[in-house]
Design a protein around this motif. Structure first.
Motif, PDB file in Angstrom:
ATOM      1  N   SER A 146       0.834  -1.202   0.000  1.00  0.00           N
ATOM      2  CA  SER A 146       0.000   0.000   0.000  1.00  0.00           C
ATOM      3  C   SER A 146       0.864   1.245   0.000  1.00  0.00           C
ATOM      4  CB  SER A 146      -0.880   0.033   1.257  1.00  0.00           C
ATOM      5  OG  SER A 146      -1.603  -1.155   1.393  1.00  0.00           O
ATOM      6  N   TYR A 147       0.257   2.338  -0.407  1.00  0.00           N
ATOM      7  CA  TYR A 147       0.911   3.636  -0.249  1.00  0.00           C
ATOM      8  C   TYR A 147       0.451   4.257   1.068  1.00  0.00           C
ATOM      9  CZ  TYR A 147       2.832   3.528  -4.915  1.00  0.00           C
ATOM     10  OH  TYR A 147       3.578   3.205  -6.010  1.00  0.00           O
ATOM     11  N   PRO A 148       1.325   5.034   1.724  1.00  0.00           N
ATOM     12  CA  PRO A 148       0.978   5.598   3.027  1.00  0.00           C
ATOM     13  C   PRO A 148      -0.377   6.308   3.047  1.00  0.00           C
ATOM     14  CG  PRO A 148       3.272   6.027   2.556  1.00  0.00           C
ATOM     15  CD  PRO A 148       2.708   5.368   1.330  1.00  0.00           C
ATOM     16  N   GLN A 149      -0.665   7.015   1.954  1.00  0.00           N
ATOM     17  CA  GLN A 149      -1.914   7.770   1.871  1.00  0.00           C
ATOM     18  C   GLN A 149      -3.146   6.895   2.056  1.00  0.00           C
ATOM     19  OE1 GLN A 149      -1.509  11.288   0.424  1.00  0.00           O
ATOM     20  NE2 GLN A 149      -3.324  11.423   1.697  1.00  0.00           N
ATOM     21  N   GLU A 150      -3.003   5.605   1.733  1.00  0.00           N
ATOM     22  CA  GLU A 150      -4.161   4.715   1.811  1.00  0.00           C
ATOM     23  C   GLU A 150      -4.382   4.166   3.211  1.00  0.00           C
ATOM     24  OE1 GLU A 150      -3.119   3.212  -2.705  1.00  0.00           O
ATOM     25  OE2 GLU A 150      -2.886   1.852  -1.036  1.00  0.00           O
ATOM     26  N   LEU A 151      -3.499   4.514   4.144  1.00  0.00           N
ATOM     27  CA  LEU A 151      -3.601   3.967   5.496  1.00  0.00           C
ATOM     28  C   LEU A 151      -4.106   5.011   6.469  1.00  0.00           C
ATOM     29  CD1 LEU A 151      -0.148   2.148   5.602  1.00  0.00           C
ATOM     30  CD2 LEU A 151      -2.346   1.214   4.902  1.00  0.00           C
ATOM     31  N   SER A 152      -4.641   4.532   7.595  1.00  0.00           N
ATOM     32  CA  SER A 152      -5.070   5.452   8.642  1.00  0.00           C
ATOM     33  C   SER A 152      -3.849   6.027   9.337  1.00  0.00           C
ATOM     34  CB  SER A 152      -5.923   4.697   9.658  1.00  0.00           C
ATOM     35  OG  SER A 152      -5.089   3.868  10.446  1.00  0.00           O
ATOM     36  N   GLY A 153      -4.058   7.088  10.102  1.00  0.00           N
ATOM     37  CA  GLY A 153      -2.942   7.710  10.817  1.00  0.00           C
ATOM     38  C   GLY A 153      -2.227   6.734  11.736  1.00  0.00           C
TER      39      GLY A 153
END
Lengths: 254, 314
Positions: A146-153
């Protein structure tokens, strides 16, 4: 007594005419957890950044693993380190930031293997295997692509911890790691940090999570106005503060 | 680490009559009428262009693949590729100099940009073309009249093509420097902290972390620059270089078919800019990965029931 992992003696730091740190003395023992607490602008974050030489120390001495940070001593003089040398000395400490600062153009796995492969020059295959173990450890073994943007904080911050651990640091620095998180997500990051502390990692944590400090910290440091107001075992500082300023702060936070 | 909780209220709620009430979309009669009028106007204009014999479409067709035109197009492509490559490389250096903490470096960069952006490209091209008038001999040597190694006459070394490449590249570098500086400035300061904390410094930090992220911001205006450069190369026709436009001009100065040959040149320019736009789009997607505009995130989620809310088009 073992050797200190971090030792600060009279550390000072100015930004222009403003003095942010007014002589910090502090010891962080190997394998211990130190929590820095205090109001905003008290210099906690600046001090943490000094440990990693992201900020230059203006006066006093700061040692990490018995090496002076940012300077070498020759013939009774301190010489500022070259950028490359400083970069190498930073490898002792891993750092986790308030706003995660993951590399957004890389996948999760690429974030974790970036520095071991491109800074240490280690073989990619070996590093990928280690990275997978680290991702499993922070509970995100299946999100490598995944790319970081697709993950929750909370997930991003756990990745940031894995990325720092991939460099096998002797010391972990946390700069308000849960301050940018939704309240629901704070717990998962603190859980990872607790397990890290239990595994014996030396940690310095700037935090507002007093519950975490009480539970995990060996030492709590209360800072205000660029000085260490009070410092001691967590139960002493948090439950039986001696200083008026500490009492006032804790009464407002709790 | 994360537990999945079921939310009973939502799952167990039975479908009610209200859920199946049909939705009548809002109608736009004025919009429809306008569209009909515009289509009619466009069709009529196209018809006029097609049947107007003075366009001489037969001449257009006979010259589209003329060898001179194709050779001219080749030169236009070479001029664009070389000037853009040099412009981007020099522009990157100038951008990093401009951001340098060393005041001399940043002042040199600023002055360069000030000068090359501040004077007309046409004047710069003619200046390089006539450089031999100022410096008849090109030599490599020590400054202030020290010993030197004579390389040759400026007239021989700086051909019209050389002058064109010099003019276009040096001018482009000034614009690219500003675009790249903006791109570097757009990268979050936390990225520097994170990269430094991982032991990176200097070139590695720039190449691995900062520039790839700057690319996202740099690409759209750079695409603009490439397209503008492709057409801007037509300015070199004043230096008697047989690029696409000048080749067309040579032909129509002989047969007086001015308009048809300008159409031929324009068709090729249009084709080339279309191809460039296509590649720009692809590159933007590539460097947009991991950001909000990443293609994988653009795909609208499948929704059921009512018409989905408008999502940004892919």
């Amino acid at each position: 007594m073992t050797n200190a992992m971090v030792e600060a003696r009279g550390v000072r730091k100015n930004f222009g005419a403003t003095e942010i740190l007014k002589g910090i003395d502090l010891r962080v023992e190997q394998g211990s957890v130190t929590c820095l607490i205090g109001p905003s602008g008290s210099g906690k974050t600046t001090f943490l950044r000094c440990i990693n030489h992201l900020e230059k120390v203006d006066a006093g001495r700061l040692y990490v693993d018995e090496h002076m940070v940012g300077y070498t001593e020759r013939n009774g003089r301190l010489h500022e380190m070259k950028e490359r040398q400083t970069a190498r000395s930073r490898l002792n400490a891993g750092m986790v930031f308030q706003r995660f600062n993951l590399f957004p153009h890389m996948t999760v796995l690429e974030n974790v293997i970036e520095a071991p492969v491109h800074v240490l020059g280690r073989p990619r295959k070996e590093v990928v295997a280690e990275a997978q173990v680290l991702l499993d450890r922070v509970g995100l073994g299946n999100r490598g692509g995944s790319y970081p943007q697709e993950l929750s904080g909370g997930q991003q911050q756990r990745i940031a911890i894995a990325r720092a651990l991939a460099m096998k640091p002797k010391l972990m620095l946390f700069d308000e790691p849960t301050s940018a998180l939704d309240p629901e997500l704070v717990g998962e990051v603190l859980d990872v940090m607790k397990s890290l502390a239990q595994a014996g990692m030396t940690m310095v944590v700037v935090t507002h999570e007093l519950g975490f400090a009480r539970q995990v910290a060996d030492q709590v440091v209360f800072m205000d106005g660029g000085v260490v107001v009070e410092c001691g075992p967590s139960e002493e500082v948090l439950d039986n503060p001696q200083h008026e300023r500490t009492k006032a702060f804790l009464s407002k936070v709790l | 680490m994360q537990k999945q909780y079921s939310i009973p209220h939502v799952q167990e709620r039975a479908a009610t009559a209200e859920d199946s009430i049909p939705v009548v979309p809002l109608k736009h009669p004025v919009r429809l009428a306008l569209a009909v009028i515009l289509i009619a106007a466009a069709a009529s204009a196209a018809w006029d262009v097609a049947v107007n014999e003075r366009y001489r479409w037969d001449v257009v067709v006979s010259y589209v693949f003329a060898p001179q035109i194709l050779a001219g197009m080749g030169l236009t492509i070479v001029l664009t590729v070389v000037s853009m490559t040099v412009g981007i490389a020099l522009g990157t250096v100038l951008a990093i100099m401009r951001l340098s903490a060393n005041p001399i470096l940043s002042t040199i960069s600023r002055s360069y940009i000030w000068f090359f952006r501040g004077t007309p490209l046409l004047v710069q091209l003619i200046f390089w073309y006539n450089i031999a008038a100022l410096y008849p001999v090109v030599a490599l040597g020590l400054p202030f009249g020290g010993p030197s190694l004579v390389l040759g006459s400026a007239n021989v070394l700086i051909t019209p093509l050389g002058a064109a490449l010099l003019g276009l590249s040096l001018n482009e570098a000034a614009y690219m420097a500003e675009i790249i500086r903006g791109g570097i400035g757009s990268v979050d300061k936390g990225q520097y902290d994170a990269a430094r904390a991982l032991g990176m410094s200097g070139g590695k930090l720039m190449n691995r972390v900062i520039l790839p992220q700057a690319m996202r911001v740099v690409l759209p205006p750079t695409g603009n620059q490439v397209i503008s450069m492709l057409k801007g190369t037509s300015l070199v026709s004043v230096l008697a270089i047989s690029d696409l436009l000048y080749s067309a001009q040579i032909i129509y100065s002989n047969n007086y078919q001015t308009i048809p040959l300008l159409i031929v040149a324009s068709l090729w320019y249009l084709l080339m800019t279309t191809v460039l736009s296509f590649f720009q789009n692809k590159l933007e997607r590539r460097y947009g990965r991991g950001f909000d505009s990443a293609p994988r995130l653009r795909r609208p989620a499948k929704t059921q029931g009512r018409r989905p809310a408008k999502t940004r088009s892919a």
